[in-house]
Design an enzyme around this catalytic site. Structure first.
Site, PDB file in Angstrom:
ATOM      1  N   GLY A   8      73.379  85.074  40.253  1.00 20.86           N
ATOM      2  CA  GLY A   8      73.149  85.774  41.695  1.00 20.86           C
ATOM      3  C   GLY A   8      72.081  85.159  42.592  1.00 20.86           C
ATOM      4  N   GLY A  11      71.675  86.002  46.252  1.00 23.26           N
ATOM      5  CA  GLY A  11      71.503  87.451  46.290  1.00 23.26           C
ATOM      6  C   GLY A  11      70.029  87.566  47.003  1.00 23.26           C
ATOM      7  N   MET A 125      61.937  96.337  37.139  1.00 23.21           N
ATOM      8  CA  MET A 125      61.167  95.494  36.676  1.00 23.21           C
ATOM      9  C   MET A 125      59.748  95.281  36.994  1.00 23.21           C
ATOM     10  SD  MET A 125      63.223  92.244  34.790  1.00 23.21           S
ATOM     11  CE  MET A 125      64.660  92.756  33.898  1.00 23.21           C
ATOM     12  N   HIS A 155      66.960 103.811  48.822  1.00 24.50           N
ATOM     13  CA  HIS A 155      67.038 102.512  48.764  1.00 24.50           C
ATOM     14  C   HIS A 155      67.965 102.148  50.036  1.00 24.50           C
ATOM     15  CE1 HIS A 155      66.404 102.687  44.525  1.00 24.50           C
ATOM     16  NE2 HIS A 155      65.977 101.313  44.389  1.00 24.50           N
ATOM     17  N   LYS A 159      72.896  98.800  48.822  1.00 23.75           N
ATOM     18  CA  LYS A 159      72.935  99.013  47.489  1.00 23.75           C
ATOM     19  C   LYS A 159      74.203  99.625  46.913  1.00 23.75           C
ATOM     20  CE  LYS A 159      70.554 101.060  43.494  1.00 23.75           C
ATOM     21  NZ  LYS A 159      70.389  99.847  42.594  1.00 23.75           N
ATOM     22  N   GLY A 165      69.363 102.762  38.636  1.00 21.01           N
ATOM     23  CA  GLY A 165      69.261 102.984  37.261  1.00 21.01           C
ATOM     24  C   GLY A 165      67.632 103.569  37.202  1.00 21.01           C
TER      25      GLY A 165
HETATM   26  P1  NAD Z   1      72.465  91.333  46.314  1.00 22.05           P
HETATM   27  O1  NAD Z   1      74.211  91.826  46.601  1.00 22.05           O
HETATM   28  O2  NAD Z   1      71.962  90.861  47.410  1.00 22.05           O
HETATM   29  O3  NAD Z   1      72.875  89.823  45.549  1.00 22.05           O
HETATM   30  C1  NAD Z   1      73.806  89.845  44.292  1.00 22.05           C
HETATM   31  C2  NAD Z   1      74.290  88.307  44.093  1.00 22.05           C
HETATM   32  O4  NAD Z   1      75.137  88.247  43.099  1.00 22.05           O
HETATM   33  C3  NAD Z   1      75.173  88.192  45.175  1.00 22.05           C
HETATM   34  O5  NAD Z   1      74.797  86.787  45.795  1.00 22.05           O
HETATM   35  C4  NAD Z   1      76.654  87.813  44.790  1.00 22.05           C
HETATM   36  O6  NAD Z   1      77.453  86.874  45.355  1.00 22.05           O
HETATM   37  C5  NAD Z   1      76.424  87.493  43.360  1.00 22.05           C
HETATM   38  N1  NAD Z   1      77.243  87.667  42.382  1.00 22.05           N
HETATM   39  C6  NAD Z   1      78.614  88.849  42.471  1.00 22.05           C
HETATM   40  N2  NAD Z   1      79.077  88.296  41.516  1.00 22.05           N
HETATM   41  C7  NAD Z   1      78.854  87.492  40.638  1.00 22.05           C
HETATM   42  C8  NAD Z   1      79.432  86.645  39.578  1.00 22.05           C
HETATM   43  N3  NAD Z   1      80.363  87.128  39.081  1.00 22.05           N
HETATM   44  N4  NAD Z   1      78.616  85.606  39.289  1.00 22.05           N
HETATM   45  C9  NAD Z   1      77.335  85.136  39.937  1.00 22.05           C
HETATM   46  N5  NAD Z   1      76.800  85.768  41.027  1.00 22.05           N
HETATM   47  C10 NAD Z   1      77.667  87.091  41.270  1.00 22.05           C
HETATM   48  O7  NAD Z   1      72.093  92.262  45.448  1.00 22.05           O
HETATM   49  P2  NAD Z   1      70.622  92.471  45.102  1.00 22.05           P
HETATM   50  O8  NAD Z   1      69.800  93.395  45.862  1.00 22.05           O
HETATM   51  O9  NAD Z   1      69.965  90.994  44.769  1.00 22.05           O
HETATM   52  O10 NAD Z   1      70.648  93.042  43.572  1.00 22.05           O
HETATM   53  C11 NAD Z   1      71.372  92.589  42.484  1.00 22.05           C
HETATM   54  C12 NAD Z   1      71.344  93.290  41.256  1.00 22.05           C
HETATM   55  O11 NAD Z   1      70.128  93.720  40.819  1.00 22.05           O
HETATM   56  C13 NAD Z   1      71.999  95.078  41.477  1.00 22.05           C
HETATM   57  O12 NAD Z   1      72.543  95.256  40.468  1.00 22.05           O
HETATM   58  C14 NAD Z   1      70.523  95.601  41.736  1.00 22.05           C
HETATM   59  O13 NAD Z   1      70.677  96.965  41.734  1.00 22.05           O
HETATM   60  C15 NAD Z   1      69.770  94.850  40.914  1.00 22.05           C
HETATM   61  N6  NAD Z   1      68.175  95.070  41.115  1.00 22.05           N
HETATM   62  C16 NAD Z   1      67.405  95.376  40.095  1.00 22.05           C
HETATM   63  C17 NAD Z   1      66.082  95.297  40.112  1.00 22.05           C
HETATM   64  C18 NAD Z   1      65.304  95.514  38.650  1.00 22.05           C
HETATM   65  O14 NAD Z   1      64.001  95.583  38.997  1.00 22.05           O
HETATM   66  N7  NAD Z   1      66.007  95.518  37.444  1.00 22.05           N
HETATM   67  C19 NAD Z   1      65.146  95.268  41.294  1.00 22.05           C
HETATM   68  C20 NAD Z   1      66.141  94.879  42.470  1.00 22.05           C
HETATM   69  C21 NAD Z   1      67.688  95.011  42.140  1.00 22.05           C
END
Ligand code: NAD
Length: 268
Positions: A8, A11, A125, A155, A159, A165
């Site tokens: 990812g 992203g 995290m 958010h 999102k 979560g």
């Molecule tokens: P985002 O949409 O900006 O980025 C996600 C990226 O994943 C994109 O570039 C997309 O093209 C890529 N992607 C999609 N399908 C894929 C695949 N099959 N293989 C590889 N890459 C793929 O989203 P974001 O804001 O960066 O968030 C990503 C995830 O992390 C979400 O589920 C979000 O809720 C989660 N998140 C978790 C935390 C945490 O602390 N756990 C914090 C922020 C976001």
């Protein structure tokens, strides 16, 4: 040196991970993966993250990334999580999963993978939020069912899953603190003639607006007073730094499912 692969990588979180990894001298990004459909595939991950060329091209070759890395960090899309885990398990590599919105089958894939490799899975995290989890559980235990609990989260407009979560985990913390089963008492938003609020219910509400990075508030209210415990993330770096800390911690651990409470040593 711990070699990490970011899944990812193009992203918002992927970019924060690339940026923050530069501040951790014992971590090296060796692979950056994104979806085959991502228009940023083929570009340098550092350039996309705004830290200059790091010599790592964003690709969609997940198997090669798994091979190159000691630890995978997945912040992608829920549907992709089982594949990341399957490939990592085949090569006995540790995985950090930040991706949220996992359905029951995807959640089962996490549990299954954790029999073979160390997996750190946390909906949030950041260190601050993980402190919040402990504080909320303590408050729920002490205040008991006389205090109504409502959880609100906010958010950014992009999102994809709701509620967050983190909000769900906070609800579980409240329920656990009060000796309840979360599923039995949770209500998501309210509309129409729902009747009076039952004692012990936990309300959960999701706001989506503009560029809010992540706000969570747990309200404990009884007749005559209210307590609100809040966390506000002002930068994605809070999550990225936690995930990188998890990567430092996970390498070489025994197989199992861990969370940030384990990583941060907050587990009793
Ligand atoms: P985002 O949409 O900006 O980025 C996600 C990226 O994943 C994109 O570039 C997309 O093209 C890529 N992607 C999609 N399908 C894929 C695949 N099959 N293989 C590889 N890459 C793929 O989203 P974001 O804001 O960066 O968030 C990503 C995830 O992390 C979400 O589920 C979000 O809720 C989660 N998140 C978790 C935390 C945490 O602390 N756990 C914090 C922020 C976001």
């Amino acid at each position: 040196m711990i070699r990490i692969a970011i899944v990812g990588a193009a992203g918002r979180m992927g970019q924060a991970l690339v940026r923050c990894s530069r501040m951790m001298p014992d971590l090296q990004v060796v692979a950056a993966v994104d979806a085959a459909t991502c228009p940023l595939c083929g570009k340098d991950a550092g350039l996309i993250a705004g830290v200059g060329d790091i010599g790592i091209t964003i690709s969609h070759d997940l198997p090669a990334a798994v091979k190159a890395a000691d630890v995978l960090i997945d912040f992608s899309f829920h549907e992709n999580v089982p594949l990341t885990i399957k490939l990592a398990a085949e090569q006995r590599k540790a995985v950090i999963i930040g991706t949220t919105g996992l359905n029951p089958d995807e959640r089962a894939a996490v549990d299954q993978g954790a029999r073979m490799i160390p997996i750190v899975w946390a909906p949030n995290m950041s260190l601050g939020v993980n402190m919040l989890f402990s504080l909320v559980q303590q408050a729920a235990k002490a205040l008991g069912l006389d205090y109504d609990v409502e959880i609100t989260e906010a958010h950014h407009r992009y999102k994809k899953d709701a509620p967050s979560g983190t909000a769900l985990r906070l609800g579980e913390n409240v329920a656990e603190g009060r000796g309840q089963n979360f599923r039995d008492v949770a209500i998501y938003g309210r509309e129409g003639l729902g009747g009076e609020r039952p004692r012990g219910q936990i309300g959960i509400h999701a706001l989506r607006a503009a560029d809010i990075i992540g706000d969570h508030t747990v309200l404990f209210a009884t007749d005559g007073e209210r307590v609100e415990i809040s966390h506000r993330a002002t930068s994605r770096d809070a999550f990225a730094k936690g995930a990188l800390r998890a990567a430092q911690w996970a390498g070489g651990r025994a197989p199992g499912l861990y969370d940030m409470q384990d990583v941060l040593g907050l587990k009793k």
